[in-house]
Design an enzyme around this catalytic site. Structure first.
Site, PDB file in Angstrom:
ATOM      1  CB  SER A  23      -0.919   0.003   1.224  1.00  0.00           C
ATOM      2  OG  SER A  23      -0.170  -0.192   2.421  1.00  0.00           O
ATOM      3  CG  ASN A 110      -3.955  -5.396  12.570  1.00  0.00           C
ATOM      4  OD1 ASN A 110      -3.300  -5.228  11.538  1.00  0.00           O
ATOM      5  ND2 ASN A 110      -4.382  -6.584  12.964  1.00  0.00           N
ATOM      6  CB  THR A 155     -41.046  24.593  -9.676  1.00  0.00           C
ATOM      7  OG1 THR A 155     -42.165  25.000 -10.464  1.00  0.00           O
ATOM      8  CG2 THR A 155     -40.969  25.461  -8.429  1.00  0.00           C
ATOM      9  CG  HIS A 156     -41.861  21.081 -12.408  1.00  0.00           C
ATOM     10  ND1 HIS A 156     -42.013  19.771 -12.024  1.00  0.00           N
ATOM     11  CD2 HIS A 156     -42.630  21.812 -11.543  1.00  0.00           C
ATOM     12  CE1 HIS A 156     -42.851  19.700 -11.005  1.00  0.00           C
ATOM     13  NE2 HIS A 156     -43.223  20.925 -10.681  1.00  0.00           N
ATOM     14  CB  SER A 278     -14.697  23.812 -29.721  1.00  0.00           C
ATOM     15  OG  SER A 278     -14.727  22.949 -30.838  1.00  0.00           O
ATOM     16  CE  LYS A 284     -19.778  24.869 -28.065  1.00  0.00           C
ATOM     17  NZ  LYS A 284     -20.141  23.534 -28.453  1.00  0.00           N
ATOM     18  CG  ASN A 286     -17.213  24.316 -25.048  1.00  0.00           C
ATOM     19  OD1 ASN A 286     -18.263  24.800 -25.488  1.00  0.00           O
ATOM     20  ND2 ASN A 286     -16.382  23.625 -25.794  1.00  0.00           N
ATOM     21  CD  GLU A 291     -19.406  20.864 -20.042  1.00  0.00           C
ATOM     22  OE1 GLU A 291     -19.630  19.874 -20.743  1.00  0.00           O
ATOM     23  OE2 GLU A 291     -18.881  21.888 -20.504  1.00  0.00           O
ATOM     24  CE1 TYR A 318      -6.143  -3.899   8.679  1.00  0.00           C
ATOM     25  CE2 TYR A 318      -5.224  -6.067   8.208  1.00  0.00           C
ATOM     26  CZ  TYR A 318      -5.368  -4.729   7.879  1.00  0.00           C
ATOM     27  OH  TYR A 318      -4.758  -4.225   6.759  1.00  0.00           O
ATOM     28  CD  GLN A 323      -2.739  -2.625   1.938  1.00  0.00           C
ATOM     29  OE1 GLN A 323      -2.054  -2.941   2.895  1.00  0.00           O
ATOM     30  NE2 GLN A 323      -2.485  -3.050   0.708  1.00  0.00           N
ATOM     31  CE  LYS A 326      -4.558   3.066   5.299  1.00  0.00           C
ATOM     32  NZ  LYS A 326      -5.133   1.686   5.177  1.00  0.00           N
TER      33      LYS A 326
HETATM   34  N1  ARG Z   1      -0.918  -1.699   5.080  1.00  0.00           N
HETATM   35  C1  ARG Z   1      -1.866  -2.176   6.021  1.00  0.00           C
HETATM   36  C2  ARG Z   1      -3.196  -1.397   5.894  1.00  0.00           C
HETATM   37  O1  ARG Z   1      -3.225  -0.342   5.342  1.00  0.00           O
HETATM   38  C3  ARG Z   1      -1.368  -2.035   7.420  1.00  0.00           C
HETATM   39  C4  ARG Z   1      -1.934  -3.019   8.393  1.00  0.00           C
HETATM   40  C5  ARG Z   1      -1.485  -4.358   8.086  1.00  0.00           C
HETATM   41  N2  ARG Z   1      -1.761  -5.312   9.059  1.00  0.00           N
HETATM   42  C6  ARG Z   1      -1.608  -6.599   8.807  1.00  0.00           C
HETATM   43  N3  ARG Z   1      -1.833  -7.402   9.762  1.00  0.00           N
HETATM   44  N4  ARG Z   1      -1.251  -7.031   7.646  1.00  0.00           N
HETATM   45  O2  ARG Z   1      -4.232  -1.876   6.299  1.00  0.00           O
END
Ligand code: ARG
Length: 461
Positions: A23, A110, A155-156, A278, A284, A286, A291, A318, A323, A326
């Site tokens: 990660s 964790n 309205t509408h 454009s 144009k 735009n 948008e 956990y 993961q 994020k």
């Molecule tokens: N990279 C992991 C996460 O974002 C960290 C926690 C990992 N824990 C584990 N027991 N593998 O969740």
């Protein structure tokens, strides 16, 4: 490089395993929070005599140096280490030697990741709040300069009744004020209970002082169930929900900007600096930015649904699925922040074509409700007044006239209740000002509200 957890393995992991499992490419965003959390943890370990005060000091100084080096760009994070937590720990051990290996005492990734993520959501909520506050001030400033500028209300998407630009803008003020409060709640919730100390899922045997860590990190209290501490992602879902709602509001605003900026409406003109051309049609100009904000709203809904779906079948406590929390959060954060920034610039510079909006009100019988209300004030029950006015509208449509162009004789044909004063009662320039009850569009009402809101904004945290 051998893994921090390599002890029980007899073989190196497959390259694809490492890549898929990692990660670090995205959780490096949380380097500051990870270091902050580790400094608090190490300080507490030292205070409790779990490690020596000297070791704690060495660890904290080392972590502070690493923070500085990351910020200066003099450290490269190791993409082969799974995540930011392992990167920082490994950098620390490289820097200070053996003592670095004691940082993770009484802690699991964790409870560490849950703590970091809460700190991160707190910090990014603050950044969004800052932009939202600026937007609120901008809306008040704009509303103040258009207190008496009429525009048709719909309205509408059919002409309905007249309002003012100020009233229209203040409607969005209400939405963004609610968003502000929503992010304040998210921010508060993210630091309500500290997960650290929960270990992997079942606490630890070390005499940790969890309250001390909570104080050091600015948490109100500590998580009272270790399994909940490591498996709860509600705060991230709350954040994603707040992001989705603020984008929904921005998107509605943008939709109207796109419509009002069209040559058919022409109520506003976007500044050249916030439009694009454009490649084929030379004429144009735009509204691409509006948008795009409208378009990007979709991904923030997706991010919310993604995390809800990730969480929905997880057994306690956990699981690595988590993961996946994020990227949606980082993506929604960046989408909301950038959209708020660009929206403010686009809105600040657009020109209001007040004459054109006034002109548009001449069509569509915008004062028909006021004709009915006039009859009611002269004694006709509303339902009858509604019918009579409807008949007048058909008559006008056939004659291709506005109601105000009829003479008293013509009106009297529909009801004996009409008098000469009907014309001032349905005068478009006056009917807004007479709607001066709480919530109404009159300039008097909105002027007072703007004063009140300015004071409220000053006291926002
Ligand atoms: N990279 C992991 C996460 O974002 C960290 C926690 C990992 N824990 C584990 N027991 N593998 O969740």
């Amino acid at each position: 490089m051998s893994k921090l957890w390599g002890g029980r393995f007899q073989k190196e992991t497959n390259e694809l395993t490492d890549e898929f499992n990692a990660s670090i490419s995205f959780d490096q965003e949380m380097y500051k929070e990870d270091i902050q959390g580790s400094i608090a943890h190490a300080t507490m370990l030292g205070e409790q005599g779990i490690i020596t005060p000297e070791e704690a000091q060495l660890i904290c100084d080392g972590l502070k140096e690493i923070l500085k080096e990351i910020e200066e760009g003099s450290i490269e994070l190791d993409q082969s280490l799974e995540d930011i937590h392992m990167n920082i720990e490994s950098l620390l051990t490289q820097k200070i030697g053996e003592s670095g290996k004691k940082l993770h005492t009484g802690r699991s990734r964790n409870d560490q990741v849950a703590t970091d993520f809460r700190l991160y959501i707190h910090n990014i909520s603050n950044k969004i709040l800052k932009e939202l506050k600026q937007l609120l001030v901008l809306l008040l400033n704009k509303a103040e300069s258009y207190l008496e500028t009429l525009m048709p209300g719909y309205t509408h998407l059919q002409i309905a009744q007249p309002v003012t630009y100020a009233h229209y803008i203040l409607c969005y003020y209400q939405m963004f004020y609610r968003d502000y409060n929503r992010f304040v709640q998210v921010k508060k919730e993210s630091l309500r209970e500290l997960p650290l100390g929960a270990g992997a899922l079942a606490g630890t045997t070390y005499p940790l002082d969890r309250k001390l860590v909570a104080d050091l990190l600015g948490f109100e209290g500590v998580k009272e169930n270790s399994m909940d501490a490591v498996s709860d992602r509600d705060y991230a879902i709350d954040f994603l929900e707040a992001c989705a709602v603020v984008m929904m509001h921005l998107s509605r605003f943008c939709e109207e900007i796109i419509i009002f900026n069209s040559s058919e409406f022409n109520f506003i003109t976007l500044d050249d600096a916030f439009t694009t051309g454009s490649s084929i049609m030379p004429q144009k100009k735009n509204p691409d930015l509006a948008e795009l904000i409208r378009g990007k709203t979709g991904r923030t809904y997706g991010n919310l649904i993604a995390l809800l779906t990730t969480m929905k079948g997880l057994p306690l406590a956990y699981n690595k699925d988590m993961q996946e929390d994020k990227e949606p959060v980082i993506d929604s954060y960046k989408t909301v922040l950038n959209s708020l920034k660009i929206f403010q610039k686009m809105f600040e510079t657009l020109k209001v074509n007040a004459n054109r909006a006034r002109e548009a009100m001449e069509f569509g019988f915008i004062n028909a409700t006021d004709v009915a209300d006039y009859l009611v004030k002269n004694g006709l029950p509303f339902r009858d007044a509604h019918r009579v006015t409807g008949e007048i509208v058909i008559y006008c449509e056939n004659k291709n006239k506005k109601i105000s162009e009829l003479n008293l004789d013509e009106l009297s044909h529909f009801s004996p209740k009409f008098n000469e004063d009907v014309f001032s009662a349905i005068n478009i320039d006056k009917i807004v000002e007479t709607r001066d009850l709480i919530g109404g569009p009159s300039s008097k009402i909105n002027k007072k509200l703007i004063e009140k809101y300015r004071k409220m904004i000053k006291s926002l945290d």
